[in-house]
Design an enzyme around this catalytic site. Structure first.
Site, mmCIF file in Angstrom:
data_model
loop_
_atom_site.group_PDB
_atom_site.id
_atom_site.type_symbol
_atom_site.label_atom_id
_atom_site.label_comp_id
_atom_site.label_asym_id
_atom_site.label_seq_id
_atom_site.Cartn_x
_atom_site.Cartn_y
_atom_site.Cartn_z
ATOM 1 N N LYS A 79 -35.333 -121.033 -8.957
ATOM 2 C CA LYS A 79 -34.826 -119.777 -9.543
ATOM 3 C C LYS A 79 -33.624 -120.060 -10.436
ATOM 4 C CE LYS A 79 -31.956 -117.117 -7.091
ATOM 5 N NZ LYS A 79 -30.665 -116.794 -7.716
ATOM 6 N N ASN A 80 -32.654 -120.837 -9.924
ATOM 7 C CA ASN A 80 -31.400 -121.026 -10.656
ATOM 8 C C ASN A 80 -31.512 -122.014 -11.808
ATOM 9 O OD1 ASN A 80 -30.302 -119.098 -9.072
ATOM 10 N ND2 ASN A 80 -29.171 -120.491 -7.748
ATOM 11 N N ARG A 128 -16.370 -112.410 -8.152
ATOM 12 C CA ARG A 128 -17.115 -113.217 -9.130
ATOM 13 C C ARG A 128 -16.768 -112.870 -10.581
ATOM 14 N NH1 ARG A 128 -23.232 -113.757 -7.027
ATOM 15 N NH2 ARG A 128 -23.194 -115.583 -8.358
ATOM 16 N N ASP A 168 -14.210 -114.818 -16.269
ATOM 17 C CA ASP A 168 -13.118 -115.189 -17.193
ATOM 18 C C ASP A 168 -13.340 -116.567 -17.818
ATOM 19 O OD1 ASP A 168 -10.968 -117.014 -15.159
ATOM 20 O OD2 ASP A 168 -12.695 -115.930 -14.381
ATOM 21 N N GLN A 169 -13.935 -117.492 -17.074
ATOM 22 C CA GLN A 169 -14.143 -118.838 -17.621
ATOM 23 C C GLN A 169 -15.204 -118.827 -18.725
ATOM 24 O OE1 GLN A 169 -12.188 -121.615 -16.507
ATOM 25 N NE2 GLN A 169 -11.119 -119.786 -15.767
ATOM 26 N N ILE A 176 -16.347 -121.399 -1.683
ATOM 27 C CA ILE A 176 -16.752 -120.956 -3.027
ATOM 28 C C ILE A 176 -16.607 -119.439 -3.190
ATOM 29 C CG2 ILE A 176 -18.608 -120.980 -4.745
ATOM 30 C CD1 ILE A 176 -17.707 -123.781 -4.072
ATOM 31 N N ARG A 218 -35.654 -111.681 -4.137
ATOM 32 C CA ARG A 218 -34.970 -112.121 -5.358
ATOM 33 C C ARG A 218 -35.081 -113.628 -5.536
ATOM 34 N NH1 ARG A 218 -29.115 -110.031 -6.482
ATOM 35 N NH2 ARG A 218 -29.659 -111.321 -8.282
#
Ligand code: EPZ
Length: 423
Positions: free
Chosen positions: A22-23, A121, A124-125, A328, A399
């Site tokens: 998926k990712n 989450r 900004d980066q 994380i 998902r």
């Protein structure tokens, strides 16, 4: 809303095939925006997040034929570089159209993703990086509005490794003028996979998979035909399921080389994990006790946060106490209250969970809260020897897991999907 019913206490055995990642599929589908030609993606899993991305690409004006495992993305009509809140709110990863749209069309309006169950989450980066490549960015009424005649190569130093942030900047830099250097990048295998696809399209990407990536931008990019890598998190989930329920399973196409941190912790707990041809074999005699193991999540190649919830269930079965530290995401223990309803003893203090293993789990009706938490509840159901477990709101599971109840049934589990169950 569907649910999954599980009667536990059965060891797992047999063989299943691990689906595409998926990712990896999500950023690569966004990368199709970088070229006008028709791109073809193979080995794509049948998942809700893939459907959401296909809907987003169609909204942007692309012609998408999605019939897993094949997704074809063609030019379609004029692109409208705008990603609406209605679609982005369904899947934060939609923010990855920002880089390609800006690079390809010089402007983009993308809904800010907002927070999610597992953490605030921010992005900004992503924005800092695009500004370094020359974009002007403003936030307006919940939207990121970005403009730039042509992006130009630059050096971007991320404050922390961000997976989709790295991927967004790689795609933007692939059509920028000149050379971009990304520093302190995410090193996940999915980032490396995107690098392979961008190189197929004609960009010159080097270092993907390491913490420094160089990209020589091209004036134009070609469409691609690519079969994506297997899903290491899906594979890791079934490895832990087999370890928890006991048994002997073969996982075809499982990328063990991308799961070394997980495999090491499983072996430490007393589980046999090894390669057998194009399969990974996982064996555990359910009569043999599991050892408690401490885990701290970290960016790749550390222990993946996407495996934390599943591994916590395994530690509920261990003879002793283990310490699980989530570094994380700030709110990724939503599965703990549900596991406690099944009889688990877990004390949470901030980012640390102390799992007091050994108490038998019993079946209960539990609520899925996010993708990986729902997988952990299914695993707990496989282990619960008394009573039936019903996991509600499995739309979270859909998902990221293709036909989970069927794959588990293939391994001998008693798992059924109940369609349209309220609650
Ligand atoms: C990716 O999310 C994955 N999603 C997540 O998988 C995974 O949990 C995560 O990486 C970490 O491995 C996809 O690839 C589609 P990050 P991403 O940016 O990119 C902070 C699943 O279950 N951060 O690497 O959104 C952030 O808040 C999902 O499949 C900033 O502060 O994660 C987090 O604490 C869930 N500013 C940390 O960095 C930014 O601009 C790492 O997040 C970006 C991130």
């Amino acid at each position: 809303m569907d649910s999954i019913r599980i009667r536990g206490g059965k060891p797992l055995s047999g063989k299943i095939r691990i689906s595409g990642a998926k990712n990896a599929a999500l950023p690569i589908l966004c990368a199709t925006l970088l070229s006008d030609g028709e791109s073809l993606l193979r080995n794509v899993p049948a998942l809700r997040d893939i459907d959401t991305t296909a809907a987003l690409l169609r909204f942007l004006g692309r012609d998408v034929q999605a019939a897993a495992p094949l997704v074809r993305v063609g030019a379609g009509s004029d692109v409208r570089p705008e990603a609406p809140y209605e679609l982005v709110k369904q899947m934060r990863a939609s923010v990855m159209v920002l880089g390609p749209l800006l690079a390809r069309f010089g402007r983009a309006k993308v809904s800010l993703p907002g927070g999610c169950q597992i953490g605030t989450r921010p992005v900004d980066q992503h924005l800092k990086g695009l500004e370094a490549l020359g974009a002007t960015i403003r936030l307006s009424r919940g939207y990121i509005v970005a403009e730039c005649k042509r992006l130009r190569g630059a050096e971007v130093v991320f404050d922390l490794p961000t997976v989709t942030g790295t991927e967004n900047l790689m795609m933007a830099a692939a059509l920028a003028k000149g050379r971009t250097t990304l520093v302190n990048c995410a090193r996940e295998p999915e980032v490396e996979e995107l690098g392979r696809v961008l190189n197929k399209m004609g960009a010159r990407v080097s270092g993907a998979g390491t913490d420094v990536i160089h990209i020589e931008g091209a004036d134009e990019l070609e469409p691609f035909d690519h079969a994506i890598i297997s899903d290491r998190i899906e594979a890791g989930t079934y490895m832990v399921a087999a370890a928890a329920a006991g048994g002997d399973v073969l996982l075809e196409n499982a990328p063990l080389e991308d799961l070394e941190a997980v495999a090491a912790k499983l072996r430490q707990a007393g589980v046999e994990v090894g390669r057998e041809g194009d399969c990974v074999r996982v064996r555990r005699d359910a009569a043999r006790p599991l050892r408690p193991v401490d885990v701290t999540t970290a960016p790749h190649p550390g222990f993946p946060t996407d495996m934390q919830a599943q591994f916590m269930v395994l530690m509920c079965l261990a003879q002793g106490t283990s310490r699980i530290v989530e570094t994380i995401f700030e709110n990724r223990f939503m599965h703990v209250p549900e596991l406690s309803r099944m009889g688990a003893h877990i004390d949470v203090d901030g980012h640390t969970a102390l799992v007091h293993g050994g108490a038998p789990l019993s079946g209960a009706t539990v609520m899925a809260t996010d993708l990986r938490a729902s997988a952990s509840l299914v695993i707990a159901g496989l282990v619960a020897s008394e009573g039936e477990t019903e996991v509600l709101r499995v739309y979270h599971l859909d998902r990221g897991y293709e036909f989970m109840e069927r794959k588990l049934a293939q391994l001998g589990a008693d798992t059924v999907r109940v369609e349209g169950r309220n609650g």
